[in-house]
Design an enzyme around this catalytic site. Structure first.
Site, short mmCIF file in Angstrom:
data_model
loop_
_atom_site.label_atom_id
_atom_site.label_comp_id
_atom_site.label_asym_id
_atom_site.label_seq_id
_atom_site.Cartn_x
_atom_site.Cartn_y
_atom_site.Cartn_z
N CYS A 135 1.69 -3.42 -9.78
CA CYS A 135 1.43 -2.11 -10.25
C CYS A 135 1.64 -0.94 -9.49
O CYS A 135 0.65 -0.72 -8.58
CB CYS A 135 -0.03 -2.16 -10.61
SG CYS A 135 -0.61 -0.39 -11.50
N CYS A 138 -1.12 1.65 -9.55
CA CYS A 138 -2.32 1.59 -8.73
C CYS A 138 -2.07 1.57 -7.19
O CYS A 138 -2.98 2.10 -6.49
CB CYS A 138 -2.85 0.05 -9.04
SG CYS A 138 -2.63 -0.37 -10.78
N ASP A 139 -0.83 0.88 -6.72
CA ASP A 139 -0.81 1.02 -5.24
C ASP A 139 0.45 1.65 -4.84
O ASP A 139 0.68 1.89 -3.39
CB ASP A 139 -0.33 -0.66 -5.22
CG ASP A 139 -1.46 -1.47 -5.50
OD1 ASP A 139 -2.66 -1.02 -5.35
OD2 ASP A 139 -1.14 -2.66 -5.91
#
Ligand code: NAP
Length: 311
Positions: A135, A138-139
């Site tokens: 993701c 997200c990261d």
């Protein structure tokens, strides 16, 4: 009707589930929408949605899903968190085992979507959060000014690669063929982006790591078999998705890839059980198609419940 009895239970809180919830509760059916983890589904990890009508310039996935949720509870939809372990089909009623508790309803709408596929390489699982991610939203921010790779050549890989150029010094797209699967608009953006390099005809053969995390990968040329090491701080895996249907355990028919066999009318082979969105055998996986499916499934459930009353 007891608190654990519903007309309709929807499994999954993404665009398909939320739309089914909006239609079913607006039809005055006592409806519960269950989500395993985060309401909003895959859209919660999507940076910008450019192909949902009504938002010229695009809208952030989480922002769109907040609006969906606000809207679908307006008509009395009940929402809750829980993992559905099993569905028991008693004919005119269905029993759901949710975190060990029983819920009953007359119709079930399955809108469980898909999850990212893994590469299946040694060390992959242990490196999640230490250099391996599924993701970018997200990261991505953890990888500033370092080289990273995106594995895959579809729309997800292309969008992730473009997004990650905001942070990384270089993004290598590793694709097993000599042509991207992603749509033309994304392919053109990739071609114009100087931070993106494509490793054509390549697959990740091995993950390289030490006790701090990922240090690189070994790439293998799919044509020549040639092997080369590339130093990287992170990889983002975007090699497609698998449907979340294993909990169904033979209850309804699935195709060989695990997608629920259901046509445009969302009917499965079990009366009173409907499938909507990405977990169904549909030809296009988009927010717009998931929304359409959710609406159809709720109307089908309403008709089914009405017919039961007159049976
Ligand atoms: P996808 O379209 O199935 O693409 C998966 C990519 O990974 C393909 O390029 C595939 O290569 C590659 N791949 C598969 N298995 C691999 C393996 N074991 N090793 C290396 N590479 C592998 O999946 P997706 O990109 O996640 O998209 C899923 C669906 O959502 C699609 O229908 C897509 O159009 C849709 N989507 C739409 C948008 C949008 O409209 N903005 C955004 C994201 C996703 P091959 O090409 O050689 O098969």
């Amino acid at each position: 009707m007891s608190e654990s009895q519903y007309d309709v239970i929807i499994i999954g809180g993404g665009p398909a589930g939320m739309t089914a919830g909006l239609y079913a509760s607006r039809a005055m059916l006592k409806t519960l929408m269950l989500e395993k983890m985060i309401m909003g589904g895959q859209m919660m990890t999507t940076t910008k949605v450019e192909n949902w009508p009504g938002y010229p310039g695009g809208i952030d996935g989480p922002e769109l899903m907040m609006k969906f949720q606000e809207h679908c509870v307006e008509f009395g939809l009940e929402t809750g968190y829980g993992v559905v372990e099993k569905i028991i089909d008693n004919g005119d009623s269905k029993t759901l085992i949710v975190d060990g508790k029983e819920l009953t309803c007359q119709a079930v709408i399955i809108a469980t979507g898909v999850i990212p596929r893994k590469l299946g390489l040694d060390g992959e699982e242990g490196l999640v959060g230490r250099g391996v991610s599924y993701c970018a939203t997200c990261d991505g921010a953890f990888f500033r000014d370092v080289p990273i790779a995106v594995i895959g050549g579809g729309d997800t890989a292309a969008e992730e690669a473009l997004f990650l150029t905001k942070f990384a010094s270089k993004v290598i797209m590793v694709h097993r063929r000599d042509e991207l699967r992603a749509t033309k608009i994304l392919r053109d953006r990739i071609a114009k982006n100087e931070k993106i390099e494509i490793a054509w005809n390549s697959v990740v053969d091995k993950l390289l790591f030490d006790n701090t995390g990922l240090t690189g990968v070994v790439l293998k040329d799919t044509q020549t078999g040639e092997i080369r090491e590339v130093t990287l701080s992170g990889i983002f895996v975007a090699v497609g998705v698998s449907p979340t249907t294993s909990f169904l355990n033979g209850l309804i028919e699935l195709n060989e890839a695990g997608y629920i066999k259901a046509g445009e009318d969302t009917h499965t082979n079990a009366p009173g059980i409907y499938a909507a969105g990405d977990c169904r055998t549909n030809i296009l996986k988009q927010v717009s198609t998931a929304v359409g499916d959710g609406a159809v499934a709720a109307i089908m459930a309403e008709k089914y419940i009405e017919e039961l009353k007159h049976a």
